[in-house]
Enzyme design. Structure first.
Site, short mmCIF file in Angstrom:
data_model
loop_
_atom_site.label_atom_id
_atom_site.label_comp_id
_atom_site.label_asym_id
_atom_site.label_seq_id
_atom_site.Cartn_x
_atom_site.Cartn_y
_atom_site.Cartn_z
CG ASP A 130 -1.56 1.20 1.61
OD1 ASP A 130 -2.29 1.70 0.74
OD2 ASP A 130 -1.38 1.71 2.73
CG ASP A 323 -2.02 2.67 6.37
OD1 ASP A 323 -2.22 2.42 5.16
OD2 ASP A 323 -2.24 3.79 6.87
O1 LIG Z 1 -4.47 3.16 -0.32
P1 LIG Z 1 -3.56 4.25 0.14
O2 LIG Z 1 -2.31 4.36 -0.69
O3 LIG Z 1 -3.24 4.12 1.60
O4 LIG Z 1 -4.39 5.60 -0.07
C1 LIG Z 1 -5.46 5.91 0.79
C2 LIG Z 1 -5.67 7.40 0.79
O5 LIG Z 1 -4.38 7.96 1.03
C3 LIG Z 1 -4.25 9.37 0.97
O6 LIG Z 1 -4.86 9.94 2.12
C4 LIG Z 1 -4.23 9.57 3.34
O7 LIG Z 1 -2.87 10.06 3.36
C5 LIG Z 1 -2.77 11.50 3.33
C6 LIG Z 1 -1.29 11.84 3.25
O8 LIG Z 1 -0.58 11.30 4.32
C7 LIG Z 1 -3.46 12.09 4.55
O9 LIG Z 1 -3.37 13.51 4.52
C8 LIG Z 1 -4.94 11.64 4.56
O10 LIG Z 1 -5.56 12.10 5.74
C9 LIG Z 1 -5.03 10.12 4.50
O11 LIG Z 1 -6.37 9.71 4.38
C10 LIG Z 1 -4.83 9.92 -0.31
O12 LIG Z 1 -4.76 11.32 -0.29
C11 LIG Z 1 -6.24 9.41 -0.52
O13 LIG Z 1 -6.72 9.87 -1.76
C12 LIG Z 1 -6.20 7.90 -0.55
O14 LIG Z 1 -7.49 7.37 -0.78
#
Ligand SMILES: O=P(O)(O)OC[C@H]1O[C@H](O[C@H]2O[C@H](CO)[C@@H](O)[C@H](O)[C@H]2O)[C@H](O)[C@@H](O)[C@@H]1O
Length: 381
Positions: A130, A323
């Protein structure tokens, strides 16, 4: 009909919230029509009927209001429950009893490294990673969630020895712009946008560009539209951020005052009422709008294994490190297949289908280093 279309039309379904509303609506419309449609029954006196109708409409509206209010409350509760300020974070030096027993069930993948290697005897290890919270630390601004040079080097080394895929909720181009490594598979939009380099892959297109699989492509115009509506309707909420992830949309509330969370939930759920073919899920301080097709990171994992020629074999040991809640779909697939291991990156106990745990991206990097070191050593002996 293409395979993709068959899949989409067979698996598209209406979201449960819409179903709940539809049920109430249909129940009420039969109440409204029963006395006037049946010619064999004596007509109900007009006055009573109008009164009944008014009362029923009123109570129906009330019921709808309550339903929608409690749905929003439920979302706000979910948002709060998964927020670190609301989770009792364990003290690393004096873990709670709950944390201790969780660690017994989900031991550190670093401590269990030898067992993992033992299980891989005679099998090909395939690595699934991920992105956010696994390869990069969680930060306030999603556009600045960079991975470190050291982590990039670790992933590059892993990919030299093992087929490796990055599986992310983000748009594939975006995650590629962070990882910047060729020679890997990339599954963006929660697995709904898969591209990868393969030789002899089953799903390879007629050209040489490797796998390309986009099971939700017909949703693109709808996602674009809902993205615009979400931007417009949330622009007055301080700190809210809408991210277009191509086949899904993220609405971030990490930087929104907690008092405004119910407004976020209300805004998003009320927009989604107009889009029954889209559903709402929840990640780390983010609401995610996705097509209702049955496709997720778990399906992407299965697709990639098949694509690599490991669909129906026991000669593979998939390792999936993630995660987020959305990674649970992949952990579940591994558990159900009785193959490989899910590794949850988390500092606190969580309900999970993963077998092992790692605390943070730094430990993920250690684990990747150990895999590479072990492989180099076993190649040299
Ligand atoms: O599947 P992933 O690669 O874990 O993506 C899931 C989401 O990740 C991102 O958001 C998350 O990380 C950001 C940066 O650290 C944080 O600001 C946010 O609060 C988290 O939810 C991404 O921006 C999303 O679009 C993804 O869906």
């Amino acid at each position: 009909m293409t395979k993709q279309n068959v899949l989409i039309s067979a698996e598209k379904n209406v979201s449960s919230s819409t179903l709940a509303l539809t049920t109430i609506m249909s129940k009420s419309s039969s109440m409204f029509s029963s006395s006037s449609t049946s010619s064999s029954k004596p007509p109900v006196p007009q006055t009573n009927n109008s009164i009944n109708l008014a009362i029923t409409r009123k109570s129906l509206l009330k019921q709808l209001e309550i339903e929608s209010g409690s749905r929003i409350n439920a979302w706000v509760e979910t948002m709060k429950a998964s927020s670190p300020t609301h989770i009792k974070s364990p003290d690393a030096f004096s873990p709670t009893e709950e944390h201790r027993s969780w660690m017994v069930q989900h031991p550190s993948a670093l401590n269990m490294f030898e067992q993992i290697i033992k299980a891989s005897q005679g099998k090909k290890i395939v690595v699934f990673l991920d992105y956010d919270g696994t390869l990069s630390p969680i930060v306030a601004d999603p556009d600045r969630a960079y991975m470190s040079k050291q982590m990039r080097a670790a992933v590059r080394d892993v990919a030299k020895f093992f087929p490796t895929a990055i599986v992310s909720g983000r748009c594939r181009d975006q995650v590629y712009s962070f990882v910047k490594l060729a020679g890997l598979y990339y599954a963006g939009s929660h697995g709904m946008d898969i591209r990868g380099p393969t030789k002899g892959a089953k799903y390879k297109k007629s050209n040489d560009q490797g796998v390309l699989f986009q099971p939700a492509s017909e949703f693109l115009p709808m996602i674009d539209e809902v993205n615009k509506v979400l931007i417009e309707k949330t622009k007055s909420i301080d700190g809210a951020k809408v991210e277009n992830n191509k086949f899904c949309v993220s609405v971030h509330y990490r930087n929104v005052d907690e008092k405004q969370w119910s407004l976020i939930a209300e805004t998003v759920t009320s927009i989604l009422k107009e889009y029954p073919e889209l559903k709402l899920t929840h990640g780390r301080k983010v609401l995610e709008i996705r097509p209702t097709i049955k496709w997720d990171k778990g399906k992407a994992l299965e697709f990639l294994l098949e694509s690599l020629g490991f669909g129906n074999t026991n000669d593979v040991l998939p390792l999936y490190i993630g995660d987020d809640r959305t990674d649970e779909d992949a952990f579940k697939v591994l558990r159900e297949r009785g193959q490989g291991f899910g590794i949850l990156v988390s500092k606190s106990p969580k309900e999970t289908n993963a077998s092992y745990s790692l605390q943070e991206p730094a430990e993920v990097m250690d684990f990747l280093h150990r895999l590479v070191d072990w492989k180099k050593l076993s190649n040299s002996t």
